[in-house]
Design a protein around this motif. Sequence first.
Motif, short mmCIF file in Angstrom:
data_model
loop_
_atom_site.label_atom_id
_atom_site.label_comp_id
_atom_site.label_asym_id
_atom_site.label_seq_id
_atom_site.Cartn_x
_atom_site.Cartn_y
_atom_site.Cartn_z
N ALA A 100 2.64 57.68 51.67
CA ALA A 100 3.06 56.46 51.11
C ALA A 100 3.32 56.16 49.64
N ALA A 101 3.94 55.40 49.39
CA ALA A 101 4.49 55.19 48.27
C ALA A 101 3.39 55.13 47.10
N SER A 102 2.36 54.50 47.46
CA SER A 102 1.09 54.04 46.52
C SER A 102 0.41 55.33 46.71
N ALA A 103 0.36 56.14 47.50
CA ALA A 103 -0.39 57.33 47.27
C ALA A 103 -0.04 58.53 46.17
N ILE A 104 0.08 58.16 44.93
CA ILE A 104 0.74 59.19 44.06
C ILE A 104 0.17 60.35 43.73
N HIS A 105 -1.20 60.42 43.97
CA HIS A 105 -1.77 61.65 43.65
C HIS A 105 -2.14 62.47 44.99
N SER A 106 -1.33 62.04 46.06
CA SER A 106 -1.78 63.14 47.33
C SER A 106 -1.35 64.39 47.29
N ASN A 107 -2.05 65.28 47.81
CA ASN A 107 -1.92 66.71 47.81
C ASN A 107 -0.61 66.94 48.50
N PHE A 108 -0.25 66.08 49.53
CA PHE A 108 0.96 66.43 50.47
C PHE A 108 2.24 65.95 49.83
N ARG A 109 2.14 65.28 48.32
CA ARG A 109 3.39 64.67 48.02
C ARG A 109 4.44 65.62 47.44
N ILE A 110 5.50 65.79 48.13
CA ILE A 110 6.65 66.42 47.36
C ILE A 110 7.86 65.69 47.60
N GLU A 111 9.19 66.09 46.85
CA GLU A 111 10.22 65.41 47.07
C GLU A 111 11.16 66.03 48.35
N GLN A 112 10.62 65.33 49.63
CA GLN A 112 11.01 65.91 50.94
C GLN A 112 12.64 65.80 51.06
N ASP A 113 13.08 64.62 50.49
CA ASP A 113 14.50 64.74 50.68
C ASP A 113 15.30 65.50 49.91
N ARG A 114 14.96 65.49 48.69
CA ARG A 114 15.67 66.89 47.87
C ARG A 114 15.31 68.08 48.34
N LEU A 115 14.39 68.36 48.86
CA LEU A 115 13.84 69.61 49.65
C LEU A 115 15.07 69.89 50.59
N VAL A 116 14.94 69.13 51.63
CA VAL A 116 16.13 69.35 52.54
C VAL A 116 17.55 69.15 52.14
N GLU A 117 18.02 68.37 51.48
CA GLU A 117 19.22 68.39 50.97
C GLU A 117 19.62 69.61 50.03
N SER A 118 18.82 70.35 49.46
CA SER A 118 19.06 71.60 48.85
C SER A 118 19.49 72.57 49.79
N VAL A 119 19.07 72.84 50.81
CA VAL A 119 19.73 73.55 51.83
C VAL A 119 20.91 73.19 52.82
N GLY A 120 21.40 71.97 52.73
CA GLY A 120 22.47 71.69 53.32
C GLY A 120 22.34 70.67 54.35
N ALA A 121 20.83 70.12 54.64
CA ALA A 121 20.58 69.07 55.59
C ALA A 121 20.57 67.61 54.59
N ALA A 122 20.82 66.43 55.64
CA ALA A 122 20.86 65.17 54.98
C ALA A 122 19.59 64.59 55.02
N SER A 123 19.24 63.45 54.58
CA SER A 123 17.97 62.81 54.64
C SER A 123 18.11 61.44 54.33
N PHE A 124 17.19 60.65 55.40
CA PHE A 124 17.15 59.13 55.25
C PHE A 124 15.93 58.75 55.24
N ARG A 125 15.33 57.72 54.85
CA ARG A 125 13.88 57.08 54.88
C ARG A 125 13.93 55.62 55.51
N ILE A 126 13.12 55.47 56.34
CA ILE A 126 12.84 54.30 57.08
C ILE A 126 12.38 53.25 56.24
N THR A 127 12.55 52.02 56.62
CA THR A 127 11.91 50.66 55.91
C THR A 127 11.42 50.01 57.12
#
Length: 548
Positions: A100-127
Motif C-alpha cells: 500500500a502507498a502508505s506503507a513506506i517502510h514495508s520490507n516488501f516495497r520495491i519498484e515493481q513496475d520498473r523491475l518488469v519494464e527493465s526486462v521487456g514487460a509492461a506494467s499497469f496499476r489498478i485503482t
Amino acid sequence: MRVFEKVAETLIGLGVRQVFGVVGSGNYDITKALVERGATYVAARHEGGAASMADAFARVGDSVPAISLHQGCGLTNAITGITEAAKSGSPMLILTAEVAASAIHSNFRIEQDRLVESVGAASFRITRETAARDVALAYRTAVTRRIPVLVNLPLDVQSAETTEEFLPSLPGLTALSPSVAPATGDVTRLADLIERSERPVVIAGRGGRTAGPELRELARASGALLATSAVARGLFNDDPFYLDISGGFSTPLAARSIQGADLIISFGSALNMWTMRHGTLIGPEATVVQVDVDPLAPGKHRPINFGVLGDSAATAAAVTNELKKRGLSRVGYRTEEMAEAIKCEGRWQDVPYEDLGDGERIDPRTLTIALDRLLDKERVVAVDSGNFLGYPSAFLDIPDENGLVFSQAFQCVGLGLASAIGAAYAQPDRLPVLGTGDGGALMASAEMESVVRLGIPMVVIVYNDSAYGAEVHHFGESDHAMGLITFPDTDFAAIARGYGFTAATVRTPEDLDPVRHWLAGPRDTPLLIDAKTVSFASWWLEEAFKGH
C-alpha cells in the motif's frame, strides 16, 4: 463488491482460465476469487517455476494465462521466467500484490513496475475507481504486443469496495494475432522476385506459426522449399519439401539447401544469428525478404533486401493470389531429386554418425533416437538450456507447431521442468516430455514435487554428463579450472524416486527396458530417465558461442 472480486470477474470475462502461482498473504484473495469463478489454479513450488509454466502455456495453449504472486519477493523470484517470456513474445498477465502507498517502510516495497519494464514487460496499476478498465487494458496490451504484463494490485485498493460497472467487450480484445494487410506495391514486388527466382525458400518463425496453410500454398505456387525456426518447428511436418529447422539445428541437407537458395522469404522470423547461423546460411547471391507485423523487425538482426509490413497469413495469401493471376506455376526448388533427398536425409535420425557410447555412458544421439521410437507420437516436448539441448529439440519428432516449447530466448538454465508442466496443461492430450541437463534438473528439482502432486504422466530425460557441458567445451577440457564446472556424478534416479517418480538409469540402449514397461502403463507416476551421457562439443554450441 470488493476490488479483488471485480478484477477476478473481469479476467474470467476476458477468457483467462489458467493461473499458475505461489500464494502468500498478498495474493490469496485474488487467487481464491479466480478459482471460485472457474479458473484452474496450479500451485508451483517456486515463483520462477510459475512464470515458466505460464510462459509455456502461452506458447502452445489457446488462451492467455496468468501468474499470481506475492508482493516484492514473489515478483523478484519470478523475474527470470518473466524475462524469458518477454524475450519470447509470450502474452501473459502477472497478477502481483503491491505494498500500500502508505506503507513506506514495508520490507516488501520495491519498484515493481520498473523491475518488469527493465526486462521487456509492461506494467499497469489498478485503482479502486477503474480496476476493471485497468485490467482490460493490461490484457489488451498483452495480446496485441505479445508480452507479459504486470498488473500491480495494491493491498489497500484490493480490499476496498467498488461500484465500477465496466465490463470489457470481448471483440477486439481476445485476438492473439492482429491481422495487418500488406501494401499492394509490396505484394507486387515480392511476386516479381518469386517470378525471377529459381531456388526460393520460405522460412516461418514465431510470427508465422498461425499461417501454416497460407505458407504451404505460397510454397507450392512459387516452387519454394519450407523451413522453420526452432520455435515454429513442426509447422509443415507432412510437406515433402519441408527441410525442418533452419539454423544451428539444421541437418546438413537443410543447411546446404538454404545456402543454395537465391531467394529467402522470412515470415515472422527474426533471421537472427541462431536461425541464420550468423548469416552463413545466406548465399552470396541470395535476395532476402522479411515479412513481419512489427515495422522495426525487418533488418533488425542482419541486412535484408526488402521488408514487408504485414501479417504472415494475409501476406502469403495475397502473394499467392498475385502469382495465380499471372498464371505462374513453378517447379523451382521442388524437384523430384529434392523430395527424395529430404525423404532420405531430412531428419537427424537419418544422418549417419559414429556412436561414441562406451558401455558406461551412452551417446546422446543414440539415446534420443531410441526414445523417439519408443515415446508416444502425440507428444509435447519442452527443453532446458545447455550443451545437450539440440538432441531433444531436433532428434525428437513433434506432431505439429504446438509440440515444442523452446525456451531459449534468455538462454537460462533451469527453466525446462516448469515449462514442461505448463505445456502439459496447454496440451493435456499429449505425452509431456522434458529434455534437461543435470545442471538444469538440479536447479529446478523443487518442481519435481509439483509433477508428482499434480499427477502429470511426464517423461523427464536428464542428459547427465556431470558438468556444465557448454562451458566445459567452450573453455576447453585442458583448462586447469575444470573443477569450477565439473561435478561428481549425481544419482538422479534416486532423487526422483524420493519425490515419487518411477526412475531408470541408462548407460546403454539395453537399459531402456524400464522405459518400455512404464509406457505400457498404467503411467500412474511420472518417469525420470537418468541418462549417463558421453560428453562432446555439440555443433550448435560452436555456432552459439560465436555470438559471445
